[in-house]
Design an enzyme around this catalytic site. Sequence first.
Site, PDB file in Angstrom:
ATOM      1  N   GLN A 124     -76.522 -66.333  59.923  1.00  0.00           N
ATOM      2  CA  GLN A 124     -76.807 -66.071  58.520  1.00  0.00           C
ATOM      3  C   GLN A 124     -77.792 -64.925  58.312  1.00  0.00           C
ATOM      4  OE1 GLN A 124     -77.961 -69.797  56.737  1.00  0.00           O
ATOM      5  NE2 GLN A 124     -75.886 -70.616  56.753  1.00  0.00           N
ATOM      6  N   SER A 130     -73.516 -60.641  52.463  1.00  0.00           N
ATOM      7  CA  SER A 130     -74.249 -61.475  51.512  1.00  0.00           C
ATOM      8  C   SER A 130     -75.490 -60.772  50.982  1.00  0.00           C
ATOM      9  CB  SER A 130     -74.641 -62.812  52.160  1.00  0.00           C
ATOM     10  OG  SER A 130     -73.499 -63.617  52.373  1.00  0.00           O
ATOM     11  N   TYR A 231     -63.719 -71.500  52.190  1.00  0.00           N
ATOM     12  CA  TYR A 231     -62.784 -70.525  51.642  1.00  0.00           C
ATOM     13  C   TYR A 231     -62.037 -71.093  50.433  1.00  0.00           C
ATOM     14  CZ  TYR A 231     -63.620 -68.208  56.071  1.00  0.00           C
ATOM     15  OH  TYR A 231     -64.222 -67.617  57.143  1.00  0.00           O
TER      16      TYR A 231
END
Length: 375
Positions: A124, A130, A231
């Site tokens: 992450q 992002s 998703y």
Amino acid sequence: MQIGIPTETVAGEHRVAATPETVKKLIGAGHNVVIERGAGVKAAYIDSAYEQVGATIQDDAYQGSQLILKVRAPQSDEIQKLSANTTVVAMFDPYRNPDLDQFASQNVSAFALELLPRTLSRAQNMDVLSSQANLAGYKSVLLAAAEYQRMFPMLMTAAGTVKPARVVIMGVGVAGLQAIATAKRLGAVVEATDLRPTAKEQVESLGGKWLDVPMSPEEQARADEAAKNGYGWTPGEQYIKDQAAIVDKAVSNADIVITTALLPGRNAPRLIKAETVAKMKPGSVILDMAVETGGNVEGSKVGETVFTENGVKILGVPNIPSTLSTEASALYARNVFNFVETLFDADKNFSINPEEEIQKALLVTHGGQVLLKRG
């Protein structure tokens, strides 16, 4: 190892792949860092700031560098500067990049940061999509507001009441959620839609209204299953028709619409057709965040503001994160640094491991071959 940070050459690209903060960390890890002269100036990182943390400023950051860090993949003449066995870490737009064969033929190992497995918790802090989408969602609202000839918040004045702007956000990923939050902070009434029904809670937690579409039990089950993997799902024909009708009504009544839907490796889905735009009020604004990959909005054009016959502005602003180049560079550089750390083993030796989960996902050329499965 010598690490090179070249200037970005793509038109309108003001970001830089390393900041003084991350350069200091790289040097602290024992590397030599070469910054191309002026590479960070457009992002407000001047050469002297890099020199203060130990970097070398040169006219050519490619010469002698075994690892190249960039925002956008090297283009044409830049590729010629890459020596054999050089490693490049950048955003490659791999499914559309026509130069992957050339990288392979020059025996360049290329890591495409967009391919990071976003479901891996340990990855992450490397997620460039992002971090950049967050900024794009925020700035998209400001760009639309600058073109909107009225105010966002409701005002009670002696001259009468000013109604709040009605904003519709289409696509509730990272960018969409930030757009909702920003529009709400500015005082707008916000509605949002997404193919993932699970996004409803996120929208409502930010104060937005969810544009609800009726679902059959079978579709609900499929959507729930897809959500477990992070998703969207492929909806049935009836759901698509129902959603189109609800979205058409919301968009027709909106003052500002921001579309954020992107599909990796494919053209962006068409969310708003010309007949819907024709129903909007004069003075309304649409910002198409997917304009560079085909566009969510019929009639949008890259880098242009289109004025429709009924007085609607369609903004085709490319590369929105670059308009916040200082912050965008800072976040991007941290993502890159976190990934680069995975390229060194416990003894601090550079080691590409095509079988390591993260490296395997990102490695698009290596050993003279294109590893990316295209088509």
